[in-house]
Design a protein around this motif. Structure first.
Motif: not given
Length: 209
Positions: A4-17, A104-108, A125-130
């Motif tokens: 599970a990866i969280d982070g603010p917009a533009g931190a590169g988390k999508s590319t990293v994930a 959407l959390v249920e879908l995730q 994701i780390t705090t609520v979804v998973l």
């Protein structure tokens, strides 16, 4: 393994994930794209994003297929449109709706149950979804660095983009439903002075460890 990866917009988390998922040979889910897809569906039905009840009703009816390289909403390819200005300006309003987030959390969570493994990234994701994910990460960078990266990709004025990012952070961190926050169990990775390769290598070492 569920990462599970969280982070603010533009931190590169999508590319990293995406890179981490590729390296591990598992699926990847961008939950931000899911909120954008829902927003696209709301706008496509000419619903005001500020009309909470109408938005909830629509989101409960949408057929969403959020893949790595393609996003389909009610049978319509919305891959490019979800990154456009109309969706971008409306997504925060839709995503702040607690009942939309619940849908959407249920879908995730269903996405994870159906696969048994994967890399899931977003803002809660780390705090609520998973909260029971095997590895929890918070990928961040300074607002200035995030702005410079975005301008390098898409152009624009760094100061203006930085101000926009700071405002997005403020909205994400102060919204009532699932605000952006750092889980006490998450490993914080500041990418301000790291390359994508370095970040991916760091995460893979944590997976192996």
């Amino acid at each position: 393994m569920i990462i599970a990866i969280d982070g603010p917009a533009g931190a590169g988390k999508s590319t990293v994930a995406r890179r981490v998922a590729d390296e591990l040979g598992v699926d990847y889910l961008d939950t931000g794209a899911m909120y954008r897809a829902a927003t696209f569906g709301v706008l496509a039905r000419e619903i005001d994003p500020a009309d909470a009840h109408a938005v909830i009703k629509v989101c409960g009816q949408l057929e969403l297929d959020v893949g790595v390289d393609r996003v389909v909403v009610d049978g319509v390819d919305a891959t490019s449109a979800i990154r456009g200005p109309k969706v971008t300006s409306a997504v925060s309003s839709v995503a702040a709706n607690p009942q939309v987030r619940s849908i959407l959390v249920e879908l995730q969570r269903a996405w994870v149950r159906n696969r048994g493994a994967g890399v899931v990234e977003g803002r809660d994701i780390t705090t609520v979804v998973l909260p029971d994910a095997d590895l929890k990460l918070f990928v961040t960078a300074s607002p200035r660095v995030r702005a410079e990266r975005r301008v390098a990709e898409s152009g624009g004025d760094v100061d203006a983009v930085e101000a926009s990012i700071a405002e997005r952070d403020r909205r994400d961190e102060t919204r009532e439903a699932s605000p952006l926050s750092i889980s006490s169990e998450a490993v914080v990775i500041d990418t301000s002075e790291m390359s994508i390769d370095d970040v991916v290598a760091d995460i893979l070492l944590r997976v192996q460890g």
